[in-house]
Design an enzyme around this catalytic site. Sequence first.
Site, PDB file in Angstrom:
ATOM      1  N   ASP A  32       0.814  -1.223   0.000  1.00  0.00           N
ATOM      2  CA  ASP A  32       0.000   0.000   0.000  1.00  0.00           C
ATOM      3  C   ASP A  32       0.845   1.269   0.000  1.00  0.00           C
ATOM      4  O   ASP A  32       0.430   2.300   0.521  1.00  0.00           O
ATOM      5  CB  ASP A  32      -0.955   0.019   1.211  1.00  0.00           C
ATOM      6  CG  ASP A  32      -1.777  -1.245   1.313  1.00  0.00           C
ATOM      7  OD1 ASP A  32      -2.420  -1.598   0.317  1.00  0.00           O
ATOM      8  OD2 ASP A  32      -1.774  -1.885   2.381  1.00  0.00           O
ATOM      9  N   HIS A  51      -3.991  -1.769  -6.742  1.00  0.00           N
ATOM     10  CA  HIS A  51      -3.225  -0.624  -7.230  1.00  0.00           C
ATOM     11  C   HIS A  51      -4.185   0.452  -7.723  1.00  0.00           C
ATOM     12  O   HIS A  51      -4.941   0.238  -8.669  1.00  0.00           O
ATOM     13  CB  HIS A  51      -2.267  -1.056  -8.336  1.00  0.00           C
ATOM     14  CG  HIS A  51      -1.189  -1.970  -7.840  1.00  0.00           C
ATOM     15  ND1 HIS A  51      -0.288  -2.598  -8.668  1.00  0.00           N
ATOM     16  CD2 HIS A  51      -0.854  -2.360  -6.580  1.00  0.00           C
ATOM     17  CE1 HIS A  51       0.545  -3.333  -7.940  1.00  0.00           C
ATOM     18  NE2 HIS A  51       0.203  -3.207  -6.681  1.00  0.00           N
TER      19      HIS A  51
END
Length: 432
Positions: A14, A42
């Site tokens: 992340d 993503h």
Amino acid sequence: MGNNVVVLGTQWGDEGKGKIVDLLTERAKYVVRYQGGHNAGHTLVINGEKTVLHLIPSGILRENVTSIIGNGVVLSPAALMKEMKGLEDRGIPVRERLLLSEACPLILDYHVALDNAREKARGAKAIGTTGRGIGPAYEDKVARRGLRVGDLFDKATFAVKLKEVMEYHNFQLVNFYKVEAVDYQKVLDDVMAIADILTSMVVDVSDLLDQARKRGDFVMFEGAQGTLLDIDHGTYPYVTSSNTTAGGVATGSGLGPRYVDYVLGIIKAYSTRVGAGPFPTELFDDTGEFLCKQGNEYGATTGRRRRTGWLDSVAVRRAVQINSLSGFCLTKLDVLDGLEEVKICVAYRMPDGREVTTTPLAADDWEGIEPIYETMPGWSESTFGVKDRSGLPQAALNYIKRIEELTGVPIDIISTGPDRTETMILRDPFDA
């Protein structure tokens, strides 16, 4: 000049890899995913429009870029078709831009059933997987019983292999985990319905990459998750089931290891983690809540709230070692705007009082670790959307410099917002 550039996370995932891959692919011919599966999330923001990708490489939005899913990726046919449809509904010709390795292991319904049954059985000791069948699919691969994309070329043989492997897994599900068996015919019918679509995108990825290298094409390798979730080098057993590090590029794509030219490590200006596992700098106070809200720290794949904490330079240094990083991209600097002070963990105090500057290798050895912090002045000015280094507050520049000093790696790119335009490229990896 670097033709083969790797982009990967240096923390627990992340970090903002998708945006950076999308930005840098302006010059790339190919973008390659080499590990993980649809457990990745993503997020790209282009001209204010948000796109979340889980399996398809982040280069798919670029007209002149070919996206490749390499053999190191475990591929869910259902997840791929869903993601393809979402993009095609927006006018993106995915099938013209996407290629697959025939050696990709398939994730099927029984893998998902096993994943969820195991997590439930672990109870309080659950690892916190995404429940998408990633681990069980990698297990089948290593056990040499997994089905792969290439098996779909011979549908009759595929059906026989599927029956054999499902008998094995259904026995576990029913007799050990006490849950329902997965229906063989449904799994077979679902896969057969899309088999021709999958096989039409198959290519010899290793040969393609070798030819690209000989032509001097620019290739971007897109990592998923983060270094500290690596199956070998992460906080085991609270890790993912693949090699998230730079070493995974060669094995997961077929590129010769000598041909990696530049490794860009994405480093968030603070730390986050999803699920269980060690996290020495985790914050449980108002500052932790501030970071979560300001950074919108909720998983793109699971929607789970991420745990938040200060930047851990000890853990990041481990990522520097393992990946032989060429440079950093610092993301989410703007999330720290408004804090009176910012902290960086520079060492750990062990339960016996020792101070160490390297991370433990075994999960049990993380127990009782206390972070040793260095405190720096924060800044009140906004860094959001700043596109020139001279526009950053001095305190933010000092923070950036200190990260470089503690890690020994230059920060070549700074991200100050989610849009691809909100970025400072101080040194382009393809020119390094």
